[in-house]
Motif scaffolding. Structure first.
Motif, PDB file in Angstrom:
ATOM      1  N   THR A   1       1.011   4.048  -2.900  1.00 33.80           N
ATOM      2  CA  THR A   1       0.476   5.351  -2.697  1.00 33.80           C
ATOM      3  C   THR A   1       1.797   6.405  -3.125  1.00 33.80           C
ATOM      4  O   THR A   1       1.305   7.311  -3.760  1.00 33.80           O
ATOM      5  N   LEU A   2       3.006   5.870  -2.740  1.00 39.36           N
ATOM      6  CA  LEU A   2       4.008   6.765  -3.164  1.00 39.36           C
ATOM      7  C   LEU A   2       4.252   6.983  -4.781  1.00 39.36           C
ATOM      8  O   LEU A   2       4.481   8.082  -5.271  1.00 39.36           O
TER       9      LEU A   2
ATOM     10  N   LEU B   1      -2.982   5.080   7.124  1.00 40.90           N
ATOM     11  CA  LEU B   1      -2.476   3.634   6.483  1.00 40.90           C
ATOM     12  C   LEU B   1      -1.697   2.886   7.565  1.00 40.90           C
ATOM     13  O   LEU B   1      -1.951   1.926   7.900  1.00 40.90           O
TER      14      LEU B   1
ATOM     15  N   PHE C   1      -8.041  10.300  -1.470  1.00 37.37           N
ATOM     16  CA  PHE C   1      -6.649  10.934  -1.740  1.00 37.37           C
ATOM     17  C   PHE C   1      -6.430  10.767  -3.268  1.00 37.37           C
ATOM     18  O   PHE C   1      -5.885  11.759  -3.808  1.00 37.37           O
TER      19      PHE C   1
ATOM     20  N   LEU D   1      -0.098  13.876   1.895  1.00 33.02           N
ATOM     21  CA  LEU D   1       0.656  12.498   1.991  1.00 33.02           C
ATOM     22  C   LEU D   1       0.963  12.145   3.445  1.00 33.02           C
ATOM     23  O   LEU D   1       0.922  11.127   3.796  1.00 33.02           O
TER      24      LEU D   1
ATOM     25  N   ALA E   1       1.794   6.966  -6.809  1.00 32.04           N
ATOM     26  CA  ALA E   1       0.613   7.809  -7.456  1.00 32.04           C
ATOM     27  C   ALA E   1       1.110   9.237  -6.998  1.00 32.04           C
ATOM     28  O   ALA E   1       0.910   9.996  -7.925  1.00 32.04           O
TER      29      ALA E   1
ATOM     30  N   LEU F   1      -5.229  13.980  -5.558  1.00 35.13           N
ATOM     31  CA  LEU F   1      -4.188  13.836  -7.007  1.00 35.13           C
ATOM     32  C   LEU F   1      -4.889  14.243  -7.792  1.00 35.13           C
ATOM     33  O   LEU F   1      -4.087  15.034  -8.756  1.00 35.13           O
TER      34      LEU F   1
ATOM     35  N   THR G   1      -2.176  10.680   4.910  1.00 41.37           N
ATOM     36  CA  THR G   1      -2.387   9.324   4.244  1.00 41.37           C
ATOM     37  C   THR G   1      -1.447   8.390   4.898  1.00 41.37           C
ATOM     38  O   THR G   1      -1.963   7.144   5.135  1.00 41.37           O
ATOM     39  N   MET G   2      -0.368   8.463   5.130  1.00 48.24           N
ATOM     40  CA  MET G   2       0.639   7.605   5.700  1.00 48.24           C
ATOM     41  C   MET G   2       0.272   7.208   7.231  1.00 48.24           C
ATOM     42  O   MET G   2       0.413   6.267   7.615  1.00 48.24           O
TER      43      MET G   2
ATOM     44  N   SER H   1       1.013  -1.315  -0.050  1.00 46.31           N
ATOM     45  CA  SER H   1       0.073  -0.114   0.044  1.00 46.31           C
ATOM     46  C   SER H   1       0.825   1.365  -0.008  1.00 46.31           C
ATOM     47  O   SER H   1       0.555   2.173  -0.601  1.00 46.31           O
ATOM     48  N   ILE H   2       1.839   1.154   0.810  1.00 47.35           N
ATOM     49  CA  ILE H   2       2.734   2.545   0.894  1.00 47.35           C
ATOM     50  C   ILE H   2       3.493   2.756  -0.459  1.00 47.35           C
ATOM     51  O   ILE H   2       3.510   3.912  -1.046  1.00 47.35           O
TER      52      ILE H   2
END
Lengths: 129, 201, 657
Positions: A35-36, B74, B192, B67, A38, B197, B70-71, A31-32
């Motif tokens: 995400t990164l 997550l 997101f 970001l 994108a 984006l 989001t992290m 997932s990380i």
């Protein structure tokens, strides 16, 4: 089903929903990364057209959706009949219909409004000029 | 996952069936929540260009900030997974720590979001400014409301486990909570992507 | 302190005051009777705090029937207005009042009469038909009912305190926005539907889980009674369509209360998005209502033809097809809003396609009757009335599915006639049939057949006189919701005929009420000790009448479709078990009632902007949920001996008759 007082039950029924440390870690790392990727594609402007960037990031989002569905939510691991999956598929279908149906309809509703050029109408109706 | 069969007596079977039934019902509810968010996304998609002279996404979104948010979310989803592992291994202390970290990360996410909202309002870009801002605040805000409910739920559950130990229905409720929390992270992926984006690209 | 609420909210015209006094009077009468007969404790213990779905079902139906009386009174007002408001006369209602009446009429009939009857029947019948003792989530079931009740109360309170919405039963913006409806009417509409809607959504989750996970052993899905299949389809629609309503109502509320701009005419809002969203919910909603009615008819036709349902498999496929297709037709409600021909054609074609599975069902019912030993008790009369009226309504629907034709007929009385045709001929006839069919099961005595038949004939002739003229009027150019028209139009005679039709329907309802009263008085004469007065086919008829609170002493084991019919043929029902197991059932709880009442006050407080009350009610609801979650003691055990005693008594009653 409940005839005797002790019954052996396969782990699927009991542990539907349970993963292992490995599966959660895999899901997390994937997932990380997604995400990164994108984030980077958009902020470093690694695209040449609107259509390109939208398709890339939507694909990445859908990929991450499945990563999280499988590794965090354990979808598909329950024993048959798989009602969770069926309900999910139905919900996803309704979501797609409502979202894309609404976008299609609402865009199309501008049809009878004034346009700067007539080509919009002509293209749609295949009217020869 | 190993495949050894486990012997259970009829009371445990009933408990397990009850848990399965409740988990299915809750999953069904989460699917309705999906449709709820879908409508908010559809509304956002239709109205996001209607800025009525006010700012659009590109003007107001701070991508590095998002970001980080989001992290945080997550990671809290990950620690929630770790909490569920601790439940099945019956490790109460590890469970409470994992829950506390999940709570902390969730709270941090929410605080950042509220700070971002406040910033917009103070600048004059509140939800009354345009259809775009109305739909932005409502979509992201509804997710934030769900997070708030989740945090409240988590705190209540954590307290109950802390005081009364790990009873069967606490295990069931943690299972429900983790479904909820993972689901919220999935919704955030789409916020997101679609809001932030696509907003800046 | 009281937000926007002032004494001005209590000022009304004479007709409204009459309505208020009637309602308040009825309430006061009920309180007096309960006190005089010392029935408060009984009411609290047996009904308000009960988690028994049979009790909850009866309460839903009672509320729905009360709302039917209110709705039909509104109908009378509308018909009198349209029959008399011609030329120089302005009729009996002011324009604003007329608009509130037709808005209330539609809202009440759909959300509280039709939905109420439906959920009532589902609660009563589904657990019994699948061989279960309860629904999946009994406490949630209670909450659902009391939320429904709260929504109903809000609509009725609006008559006395403030006003109701004048924006139609769907409250389109910009009219429903604050700029054009500054009063509290639209807010009453929003919050009563929002609260009742959450109840419906929870019921959807509850019944899908019940049907998928609580069927008795041997009852595979393809052995389930068709009513349960129709409920499964309907609840699937509920679960995926009601969130759309929840959001749409919330967005309108946000516009009105917090100055947002989703559907406003300025600041970038788009009122057409509301129309799009509300119908994305609205179309599935009408299928939510009709599918269980189809299910009822499947049960009735098989029973009264003494023959198994023709084409069971295809009936199931038809339900599934209708469920899926309902999500693909919603634009046909706004063909004229300006979409292009590609969009309109797609939805027009889909609308025509959805008529096909319905047609399959009608033919299968008719084939069930063919070569059956048909007998025309009241439920079967309702079925015949349904076939006749629903078919007409169906074909007018397919007619309007053609966009160019719809451009002529949209929002005319032709449309009004069509949807009343479907709702009355389909939904109402179905649920009234269900009431006559299942009444003996739950009350232990039969209803008076003669009065039931009179009720039916007045309903069907009433329907014909009330709505067939409306088709003609629509084609002649009459639009809907007209509070006045020119004498030169030549419409008045047909409006008078329509008013006469409504009078006949009111007499039909009167006969129904009379039927209940007479039947209750004569209940000893009409007692049913067999539990199976119609010689029917499915499991609910295997229990005694009235059904014992635990439903089944021993969970049935099923070997095929029409399980009860099979048991009767093989005569295995007379096996009395040697030992009766204990049964665990949910305890009564007042929390469902409390949450419903708090929701009622919450809604009222939001409408009148009474901030402190909003916060108090909200916090109280959360507290109740947390307190309930801490409660481990939510079930009680019924010992085997108690079950044995009741079962023996019922068996003795049955064998003695």
């Amino acid at each position: 089903m409940k005839k005797s007082s002790t019954v052996t039950i396969k782990p699927e029924i009991r542990d539907a929903g349970l993963g292992s440390l490995g599966s959660y870690l895999t899901g997390f790392v994937l997932s990380i990364i997604l995400t990164l990727i994108a984030y980077y594609v958009v902020t470093a402007k690694l695209y040449s057209s609107n259509l390109q960037v939208v398709s890339i990031i939507i694909s990445l989002a859908i990929l991450q959706l499945f990563v999280q569905l499988i590794f965090f939510l354990h979808l598909g691991r329950e024993s048959k009949p798989r009602w969770n999956v069926t309900v999910f598929v139905f919900a996803a279908t309704v979501v797609l219909i409502v979202v894309f149906g609404s976008i299609w309809i609402m865009n199309n509703l501008n049809y009878n409004m004034a346009h700067s050029s007539d080509s919009y109408i002509r293209k749609d109706e295949l009217i020869k000029q | 996952m190993n495949n050894e069969a486990v012997a259970l007596n009829s009371a445990e079977i009933l408990e397990q069936e009850n848990t399965n039934k409740t988990m299915f019902g809750f999953w069904l509810y989460l699917m309705t929540d999906c449709v709820l968010f879908a409508v908010l996304f559809a509304t956002y998609a239709v109205l996001h260009k209607n800025t009525f002279g006010g700012p659009g996404g590109a003007e107001i979104f701070n991508m590095p900030y998002i970001l980080v948010e989001t992290m945080l979310l997550l990671t809290s989803s990950f620690t929630c997974g770790l909490a569920m592992l601790a439940v099945h291994k019956k490790q109460r202390k590890a469970l409470l720590i994992a829950l506390a970290i999940t709570f902390g990360l969730g709270l941090a996410f929410l605080s950042m979001e509220l700070f971002e909202f406040r910033h917009l309002v103070v600048e004059g870009n509140s939800w009354t400014r345009s259809a775009f801002l109305s739909s932005y605040f409502t979509l992201v805000g509804t997710h934030g409301l769900h997070i708030t409910v989740g945090l409240f739920w988590l705190a209540t559950l954590g307290y109950q486990i802390f005081k009364n130990g790990l009873k069967q229905h606490a295990v069931k409720r943690l299972g429900l909570f983790s479904l909820f929390w993972h689901f919220l992270d999935i919704i955030w992926i789409f916020i997101f992507t679609v809001v932030y984006l696509m907003g800046v690209s | 302190m009281l937000g926007k609420l002032t004494l001005d909210a209590l000022k009304h015209d004479e007709i409204v005051m009459f309505g208020v006094f009637t309602m308040v009077g009825a309430g006061v009468l009920a309180i007096i009777l309960l006190t005089y007969f010392k029935k408060w404790k009984w009411l609290w213990k047996e009904w308000i705090t009960s988690l028994d779905p049979k009790k909850i079902g009866v309460m839903y139906i009672l509320v729905a029937l009360l709302m039917l009386f209110k709705g039909i009174f509104d109908t009378g007002l509308l018909r009198v207005q349209q029959a008399t408001s011609v030329g120089s006369s302005q009729g009996i209602l002011s324009a604003d009042h007329f608009q509130q009446v037709f808005s209330a009429h539609g809202t009440i009939m759909i959300f509280f009469v039709a939905m109420g009857l439906m959920f009532g029947l589902i609660n009563l019948v589904v657990p019994l038909q699948i061989g279960a003792r309860d629904v999946a989530f009994p406490f949630l079931n209670s909450i659902s009912f009391w939320l429904f009740f709260a929504g109903m109360m809000l609509v009725n309170i609006s008559l006395a305190i403030g006003e109701f919405s004048a924006a139609g039963w769907l409250a389109y913006p910009p009219l429903s926005e604050l700029a054009y409806s500054p009063g509290v009417g639209v807010d009453y509409w929003i919050w009563s539907l929002q609260i009742a809607g959450i109840g419906s959504l929870l019921s959807g989750v509850n019944f899908i889980t019940t049907i998928l996970r609580m069927r008795c052993p041997g009852m595979k899905l393809m052995r389930m009674p068709l009513f349960c299949w129709s409920v499964l389809g309907s609840m699937t629609l509920v679960v995926f369509a009601f969130p759309i309503l929840t959001v749409t109502l919330a967005l309108l509320a946000l516009d009105r209360t917090f100055g947002m701009h989703f559907f406003t005419s300025t600041f970038g809002g788009n009122p057409m998005m509301y129309v799009n969203l509300i119908w994305a919910w609205g179309h599935p909603e009408v299928y939510i209502l009709i599918l269980p009615a189809f299910g009822v008819f499947s049960e009735i036709v098989a029973t009264f033809s003494k023959k198994r349902l023709f084409g069971y498999k295809y009936m199931v496929y038809a339900i599934i097809a209708i469920t899926i297709l309902s999500y693909l037709v919603w634009l046909h409600h706004f063909f004229t809003m300006g979409a292009g021909s590609n969009v309109n054609s797609f939805f027009g074609i889909m609308t025509m396609i959805i008529a096909i599975p319905t047609g399959v069902k009608v033919f299968n019912w008719l084939f069930t009757m063919y070569r059956g030993r048909v007998w025309f008790a009241t439920p079967m009369l309702w079925f015949l009335g349904f076939v006749f009226t629903f078919t007409i309504g169906g074909v007018t629907g397919v007619l309007m599915a053609v966009p160019p034709i719809d451009f002529q007929l949209h929002n005319s009385l032709f449309l009004v006639a069509h949807f009343h045709n479907m709702v009355i001929g389909g939904v109402v006839f179905g649920y009234l049939a269900a009431l006559t069919y299942w009444f003996p099961k739950f009350f232990g005595f039969r209803l008076n057949e003669t009065l039931g038949k009179y009720s039916f004939w007045f309903w069907i002739f009433g329907f014909a006189f009330a709505f067939l003229p409306l088709y003609a009027l629509g084609i002649m150019g009459a639009t809907r919701r007209l509070n006045h028209y020119d004498a030169s139009q030549g419409w008045q005679q047909l409006f008078i005929v329509a008013a006469f039709g409504v009078l006949l329907i009111m007499i039909g309802i009167g006969f129904m009420v009379l039927q209940y009263i007479v039947s209750i008085i004569q209940r000893k004469k009409n007692i049913d000790n067999t539990g199976d007065p119609w010689d029917a086919r499915n499991l609910e008829w295997s229990t005694a009448s009235p059904v014992p609170f635990y439903n089944f002493a021993k969970t049935p084991i099923v070997r095929g479709r029409n399980a009860w019919w099979e048991m009767k043929q093989s005569k295995i029902r007379f096996d009395a078990p040697i030992e009766y197991d204990k049964i665990v059932l949910p305890k009564n709880t007042p929390f469902g009632f409390y949450i419903g009442m708090l929701a009622l006050f919450f809604g009222f407080a939001v409408i009148w902007h009474i901030l402190w009350l909003v916060i108090v009610c909200f916090l109280a609801i959360i507290s109740l949920i947390v307190i309930r979650s801490n409660n481990d003691d939510t079930e009680y055990v019924v010992p085997g001996k108690v079950i044995e005693k009741i079962e023996k008594a019922n068996r003795f009653k049955a064998q003695a008759s």
